[in-house]
Design an enzyme around this catalytic site. Structure first.
Site, PDB file in Angstrom:
ATOM      1  N   ILE A   1     -74.069 -32.112 -15.306  1.00 29.22           N
ATOM      2  CA  ILE A   1     -74.443 -33.513 -15.146  1.00 29.22           C
ATOM      3  C   ILE A   1     -73.207 -34.266 -14.672  1.00 29.22           C
ATOM      4  CG2 ILE A   1     -76.348 -33.499 -16.791  1.00 29.22           C
ATOM      5  CD1 ILE A   1     -74.576 -34.586 -18.919  1.00 29.22           C
ATOM      6  N   ASP A   2     -73.430 -35.386 -14.027  1.00 30.82           N
ATOM      7  CA  ASP A   2     -72.343 -36.131 -13.407  1.00 30.82           C
ATOM      8  C   ASP A   2     -71.315 -36.605 -14.427  1.00 30.82           C
ATOM      9  OD1 ASP A   2     -73.677 -35.849 -11.019  1.00 30.82           O
ATOM     10  OD2 ASP A   2     -74.627 -37.819 -11.125  1.00 30.82           O
ATOM     11  N   LYS A   3     -70.120 -36.862 -13.934  1.00 30.12           N
ATOM     12  CA  LYS A   3     -69.019 -37.336 -14.775  1.00 30.12           C
ATOM     13  C   LYS A   3     -69.429 -38.529 -15.631  1.00 30.12           C
ATOM     14  CE  LYS A   3     -64.502 -39.609 -14.397  1.00 30.12           C
ATOM     15  NZ  LYS A   3     -63.432 -40.051 -13.474  1.00 30.12           N
TER      16      LYS A   3
ATOM     17  N   ARG B   1     -80.244 -40.701  -9.120  1.00 29.74           N
ATOM     18  CA  ARG B   1     -79.509 -41.817  -8.511  1.00 29.74           C
ATOM     19  C   ARG B   1     -79.937 -42.025  -7.059  1.00 29.74           C
ATOM     20  NH1 ARG B   1     -73.493 -40.070  -9.640  1.00 29.74           N
ATOM     21  NH2 ARG B   1     -73.024 -42.161  -8.818  1.00 29.74           N
TER      22      ARG B   1
END
Length: 356
Positions: A163-165, A266
């Site tokens: 998962i993204d930062k 997103r």
């Protein structure tokens, strides 16, 4: 307008000193390029780049324009040849074990469920070589030394997904090759249950819906992804969403992933005009819905300060256990910054009528 040329080149460049430099990106500004600071120019053209990292690279002589090092305020012009170097070997797979805080929700001999904090990168790379989840796992699962070691200190096959930062929430880590193969197949077959909570700009006419648009690299700005509804580029991506709470100007939704493409939620939300709240990559870090009054603007800026990241949380994760073959399910509560922003919106809209 001529198409911008972007080449990834890992050839070794030998310098006069003991430091080895590696050419990472070679860009030729197109004929229609208007003057723009090189740090801003590179932000959307170099994967993993931030303005601060680019400025540091300029200070260290790692950004070369037309064969000369430049400062971060240099204005890129049409035809400029920009080369970005790094002193990190792109083939280096060593991981430095680090004692980092890990919120381990569940662990057995086959797998771990981690509740990832916002701001933590999952895997080393693109300038993030320490402080990542993998660094922390290498310490936790390894010999508790700080000696760099090839990645077998945590199995290379351990990360089933990422998962993204700046996304918080749940992810699974396999502790054996057998568990990895089994879980990877479940992800591939789209049988893993994943639900995210997202705060997005604007209101929805409907209470639920489905977004189907391929997701792939933006064909001009390689750092980001884009949606391609005609399916001629990128990979198939399907996101189901459901409205949970309306705040007139923003909406809390639940997203269920049928596929798992990079930045899928997103990108899909931006595609339908509902960028994630404070998503600085996909246009959500400015007012997209609401009034022009100063008090409203200040309110939104206060929300951005409370939650200085995009509003996305991986809330639930469910799958079949690779050993017991029984379904298991995990849930993660909203982080404090997310909860605080929701409370601010609840108070704001309850005290004011909708203003266009």
């Amino acid at each position: 307008m001529a198409e911008e040329l972007i080449e990834i080149d890992d050839e070794l460049e030998n310098g006069e000193g003991s430091e080895e430099l590696y050419e990472r990106v070679n860009i030729i500004a197109d004929k229609g390029q208007e003057p723009l600071r090189v740090d801003k120019f590179l932000m959307n053209r170099v994967e993993g780049a931030t303005r601060n990292k680019i400025q540091q690279a300029c200070d260290n002589g790692m950004v070369i324009v037309n064969d000369k090092p430049v400062k971060s305020n240099y204005k890129v012009k049409a035809g400029d040849r920009i080369v970005v170097y790094s002193n990190k070997n792109p083939e280096n797979t060593q991981v430095i074990p680090e004692e980092l805080p890990l919120d381990i929700v569940y662990e057995d001999e086959d797998l771990m469920i981690i509740n990832k904090l916002p701001g933590m990168v999952v895997h080393p790379g693109c300038g993030n070589y320490t402080g990542t989840l993998v660094n922390g796992l290498a310490w936790y699962l390894g010999d508790h030394t700080t000696t760099p070691a090839p990645e077998p200190s945590i199995p290379r096959f351990g990360l089933v997904h990422r998962i993204d930062k700046n996304t918080s929430g749940l992810l699974v880590v396999a502790k054996s090759e057998k568990a990895m193969n089994d879980l990877a197949k479940q992800f591939f077959d789209h049988t893993v249950q994943r639900r995210y909570l997202a705060l997005v700009w604007g209101d929805f006419e409907e209470d639920e819906g489905t977004i189907e648009a391929h997701v792939g690299r933006h064909q001009r700005f390689r750092k980001i992804m884009d949606a391609y509804p005609d399916g001629e580029y990128g990979k198939e991506a399907i996101t189901h969403y459901k409205v949970l709470e309306r705040f007139n100007y923003v909406t809390l939704i639940e997203c269920r992933l049928e596929t798992g493409r990079t930045h899928q939620i997103r990108v899909h939300m931006q595609h339908i005009g509902h960028s994630l709240f404070n998503d600085d990559t996909y246009n959500g870090d400015r007012i997209l819905k609401g009034t022009v009054f100063a008090k409203y603007k200040q309110f939104v800026e206060n929300c951005f300060e409370i939650m200085p990241r995009h509003a996305l949380h991986a809330q639930t994760l469910g799958f079949i256990h690779p050993r017991t073959r029984k379904p298991i399910h995990f849930e993660s509560p909203l982080p404090e910054d997310f909860k605080a922003v929701l409370e601010k919106w609840r108070r704001y809209v309850s005290a004011r009528p909708l203003e266009e």
